[in-house]
Design a protein around this motif. Sequence first.
Motif, PDB file in Angstrom:
ATOM      1  N   UNK A 123      43.455  42.978  38.347  1.00  0.00           N
ATOM      2  CA  UNK A 123      43.128  44.009  37.365  1.00  0.00           C
ATOM      3  C   UNK A 123      44.213  45.032  37.180  1.00  0.00           C
ATOM      4  N   UNK A 124      43.873  46.063  36.386  1.00  0.00           N
ATOM      5  CA  UNK A 124      44.767  47.183  36.112  1.00  0.00           C
ATOM      6  C   UNK A 124      44.059  48.477  36.480  1.00  0.00           C
ATOM      7  N   UNK A 125      44.796  49.365  37.139  1.00  0.00           N
ATOM      8  CA  UNK A 125      44.279  50.690  37.455  1.00  0.00           C
ATOM      9  C   UNK A 125      45.050  51.712  36.633  1.00  0.00           C
ATOM     10  N   UNK A 126      44.336  52.440  35.781  1.00  0.00           N
ATOM     11  CA  UNK A 126      44.949  53.498  34.976  1.00  0.00           C
ATOM     12  C   UNK A 126      44.457  54.826  35.524  1.00  0.00           C
ATOM     13  N   UNK A 127      45.364  55.641  36.001  1.00  0.00           N
ATOM     14  CA  UNK A 127      44.978  56.947  36.526  1.00  0.00           C
ATOM     15  C   UNK A 127      46.162  57.886  36.416  1.00  0.00           C
ATOM     16  N   UNK A 173      48.965  46.048  27.843  1.00  0.00           N
ATOM     17  CA  UNK A 173      49.629  46.064  29.145  1.00  0.00           C
ATOM     18  C   UNK A 173      48.922  45.145  30.134  1.00  0.00           C
ATOM     19  N   UNK A 174      47.597  45.144  30.104  1.00  0.00           N
ATOM     20  CA  UNK A 174      46.827  44.303  31.016  1.00  0.00           C
ATOM     21  C   UNK A 174      46.983  42.830  30.650  1.00  0.00           C
ATOM     22  N   UNK A 175      46.980  42.521  29.353  1.00  0.00           N
ATOM     23  CA  UNK A 175      47.124  41.137  28.904  1.00  0.00           C
ATOM     24  C   UNK A 175      48.492  40.578  29.283  1.00  0.00           C
ATOM     25  N   UNK A 176      49.544  41.393  29.201  1.00  0.00           N
ATOM     26  CA  UNK A 176      50.896  40.933  29.537  1.00  0.00           C
ATOM     27  C   UNK A 176      51.016  40.656  31.034  1.00  0.00           C
ATOM     28  N   UNK A 177      50.441  41.535  31.850  1.00  0.00           N
ATOM     29  CA  UNK A 177      50.531  41.352  33.302  1.00  0.00           C
ATOM     30  C   UNK A 177      49.637  40.216  33.784  1.00  0.00           C
ATOM     31  N   UNK A 178      48.469  40.053  33.151  1.00  0.00           N
ATOM     32  CA  UNK A 178      47.480  39.071  33.606  1.00  0.00           C
ATOM     33  C   UNK A 178      47.088  38.172  32.439  1.00  0.00           C
ATOM     34  N   UNK A 179      48.035  37.391  31.908  1.00  0.00           N
ATOM     35  CA  UNK A 179      47.770  36.628  30.683  1.00  0.00           C
ATOM     36  C   UNK A 179      46.733  35.537  30.874  1.00  0.00           C
ATOM     37  N   UNK A 180      45.723  35.578  30.022  1.00  0.00           N
ATOM     38  CA  UNK A 180      44.703  34.528  30.052  1.00  0.00           C
ATOM     39  C   UNK A 180      43.845  34.504  31.296  1.00  0.00           C
ATOM     40  N   UNK A 181      43.919  35.549  32.134  1.00  0.00           N
ATOM     41  CA  UNK A 181      43.151  35.572  33.382  1.00  0.00           C
ATOM     42  C   UNK A 181      41.974  36.517  33.262  1.00  0.00           C
ATOM     43  N   UNK A 182      40.849  36.177  33.874  1.00  0.00           N
ATOM     44  CA  UNK A 182      39.771  37.175  33.964  1.00  0.00           C
ATOM     45  C   UNK A 182      40.248  38.334  34.842  1.00  0.00           C
ATOM     46  N   UNK A 183      40.070  39.537  34.379  1.00  0.00           N
ATOM     47  CA  UNK A 183      40.571  40.696  35.139  1.00  0.00           C
ATOM     48  C   UNK A 183      39.711  41.912  34.820  1.00  0.00           C
ATOM     49  N   UNK A 184      39.820  42.914  35.673  1.00  0.00           N
ATOM     50  CA  UNK A 184      39.031  44.140  35.482  1.00  0.00           C
ATOM     51  C   UNK A 184      39.975  45.285  35.148  1.00  0.00           C
ATOM     52  N   UNK A 185      39.436  46.269  34.461  1.00  0.00           N
ATOM     53  CA  UNK A 185      40.191  47.478  34.140  1.00  0.00           C
ATOM     54  C   UNK A 185      39.475  48.659  34.779  1.00  0.00           C
ATOM     55  N   UNK A 186      40.200  49.408  35.590  1.00  0.00           N
ATOM     56  CA  UNK A 186      39.602  50.549  36.288  1.00  0.00           C
ATOM     57  C   UNK A 186      40.260  51.830  35.795  1.00  0.00           C
ATOM     58  N   UNK A 187      39.440  52.768  35.350  1.00  0.00           N
ATOM     59  CA  UNK A 187      39.944  54.076  34.918  1.00  0.00           C
ATOM     60  C   UNK A 187      39.814  55.057  36.066  1.00  0.00           C
ATOM     61  N   UNK A 188      40.869  55.853  36.259  1.00  0.00           N
ATOM     62  CA  UNK A 188      40.872  56.814  37.354  1.00  0.00           C
ATOM     63  C   UNK A 188      39.943  57.983  37.112  1.00  0.00           C
ATOM     64  N   UNK A 189      40.076  58.969  37.960  1.00  0.00           N
ATOM     65  CA  UNK A 189      39.261  60.176  37.836  1.00  0.00           C
ATOM     66  C   UNK A 189      39.551  60.853  36.503  1.00  0.00           C
ATOM     67  N   UNK A 190      38.832  61.920  36.224  1.00  0.00           N
ATOM     68  CA  UNK A 190      39.011  62.616  34.955  1.00  0.00           C
ATOM     69  C   UNK A 190      40.482  62.970  34.746  1.00  0.00           C
TER      70      UNK A 190
END
Length: 823
Positions: free
Chosen positions: A36-40, A204-221
Amino acid sequence: MPTPSAFAKHWFASRQWKPFPFQKEVWAAVKRGDSGMLHASTGAGKTYAVWFAALQRFAKSGPVIPKGKRKPVMAPLTVLWITPMRALAADTLRALQAPVDELQIGWSLGLRTGDTSSSDRAKQTRRLPSALVTTPESLTLLLARDKACEELSSVAMVVVDEWHELIGNKRGVQLQLALARLRQWNPQLIVWGISATLGNQAHAQEVLLPGQPSVSVQGAQAKTIEVDTLLPAAIERFPWGGHMGLRMLDQVVAEIDGSSSCLIFTNTRAQSEIWFQAILDARPDWAGIIALHHSSLSREVREWVERALKQGQLKAVVCTSSLDLGVDFLPVERVLQIGSAKGIARLMQRAGRSGHAPGRASRVTLVPTHSMELVEAAAAHDAVAQRRIEPRESPEKPLDVLVQHLVSMALGGGFLPDQLLAEVRTAWAYRDLSDDEWQWALAFVRYGGHSLTAYPDYRRVEPDEHGLWRVPDARLARRHRMGIGTIVSDASLQLKYWSKGGGGRSLGSVEEGFIARLKPGDGFLFAGRQLELVRVEDMTAYVKRSTAKKAAVPRWNGGRMPLSGELADALVAKLGAAARGVYDSPEMRAVRPLLEVQQQWSALPSETTLLAETLKSREGWHLFLYPFGGRQVHLGLGSLLAWRLAQRQPLTFSIAVNDYGLELLSATEVDWATQLDPALLSAQGLLEDVLASLNAGELALRRFREIARISGLVFGGYPGSQKSTRQVQASSGLFFQVFKQYDAGNLLLTQAQEEVLKQELEVQRLEQVLAQIANRQLDLHAIKRPTPLGFPLLVERFRESLSSEKLADRIRRMVGDLEKAAG
């Protein structure tokens, strides 16, 4: 000793910390085996979110000591932590090491970058650590080892830190290919990207994890970012770019004095040298507690600065983008930005260097170097508040990177073409790679393409009796390993102190082109020191201390950053509001005298109008146009308009551009009111007209120099006997001409042209600007004298033909005349 599932709980409790929900979310996702991708935001706790996820899934409690052994056996290489910068790598390693030591986890940690010592490399050759912090280039070097599969197949998780810094360039593509190889060896590989500032997270997530099931996690406020501006004591009503803003020195010194610790960001290495020296001259008592940091300084100097800053021993550091990213400097109270940051993501990234801890606000103070940057500052304040962050997109199918990768994989145990093709197509950048392009790449590494088959040096890879493609020549293998990577810059000379017994201490590096303009005895400023050139020998410039008052400052490539589209839009919105009489911030109220002169003599741009000014002077007929598209777009647009006008009547133009607009000047009379019609500013036939309007061949040659080095056509030389910039350029130019004449279908030529259009001229953005223009009303004004917006464009044009002394004199006279006219 805690169990693996309790590592995070134990560590956080020992510090009286409470995990954030997003950290728990990452831990749970990795436990399930998800990528997955962590955006924070910066300083929110991203590193420990991903690191404890890795430890809790893959580490064991306590070191394993086999029977009859005294030393514990550390786990094999399990986690690769990819970072875009060497400074960030060392800091990351320290952060990862702390919980491993405290929790007594049986993992060894290591670092592998261009700064890693030969002894550490030798240890890693014998046994790689359990977790390795490295860069994309060093990872590719590991993949190019003969036993790469055996050494790296144990990797279970890859963490890509600061992914937003890699996605938009060829280094990111190089990493995409490396990940494709690692996934081939371990289909269950877990990959996580960490990002702080991105305007297009899904891409950005699609480029790093192309065609893969993945999760996106958003950081704190969203982190609180305070943006304020240091207002100058007086406003220039006729500003111009290109000076360093040193008139703000006293105010900057006062701000530093009132802070416990701060970073002063500049946009160029030359500017950082000048500002560091100016601050030290103003406050000699700060010697030893202020420092300088940029990428051309020696590793020892950079590491000392980073260490001293972390330990709270420095009051201020003048720096460049070398300290932009994730280095954890808790003591830093605030950030000052000299000049416009030119982009919202960059400004937020730099602001995040202060208050680098969860819950703490970050503060950045903007220091304008000329009056119009006050409007940029007001625009940046609004854009940061609205989180209008620039998107970054991956390059597509750069064949120079693919060619380099093929040779690397041939070194890393060899490859079977059909298998490698399937693997390469799993990388996002090459998802649409055609069979013809693949066959061309194979032929290029095997024979050098159609035109180089007679030269053995370009037969780098060939199949063995089992059909496995390998590098048969040890010399070519060594040469390739030295050229791995996609960072291309002009040849650099090492700077060392001169001593009778030989070379003394190293200071860093400076581009060859700068030293070539100096003769022995000339003085220059470097690393905050006045130096004098003694001699140049074997790609090393020997220097000694100097007391000379006048000193040159090295100019490195990559100086001017274009204005981003997001900041440009916010800037035009502020000017449009001023046109309606709205001055709603301290910056806009301060710059009001300038904007009022602009409005009296002409008009202010707005979201619904395209401002154009025409002027007749002794030099000829001028057109000033203000699309606010950024310097590179305006270069393409100026050339396009000049070419289209010349098709209508025989005319020649000189062109000047800056981030706000462009100037066209003709010695022959031009009826601008008639000529500025919709057809002139149309996007129809844009590509053909842009290529025809520019010296596209020269621009493509410049791009081809980079492509030739990445693809391995040109070799920069061995340590101690590097080729000069002139030699490398001559070699690249020769290949360019040979391919054009004898191998016109060479895909590297096509790539060079595409990169000119996409990167140098930003054709896509030019198309967007023309679309905006089509929806705006032309606001044409015949002016009697240059306006505050037009004056900087005149200075840009004069800069090309006048020495700095003559330019300063001319500007002084012109400003005096304009101020008199303005009253």
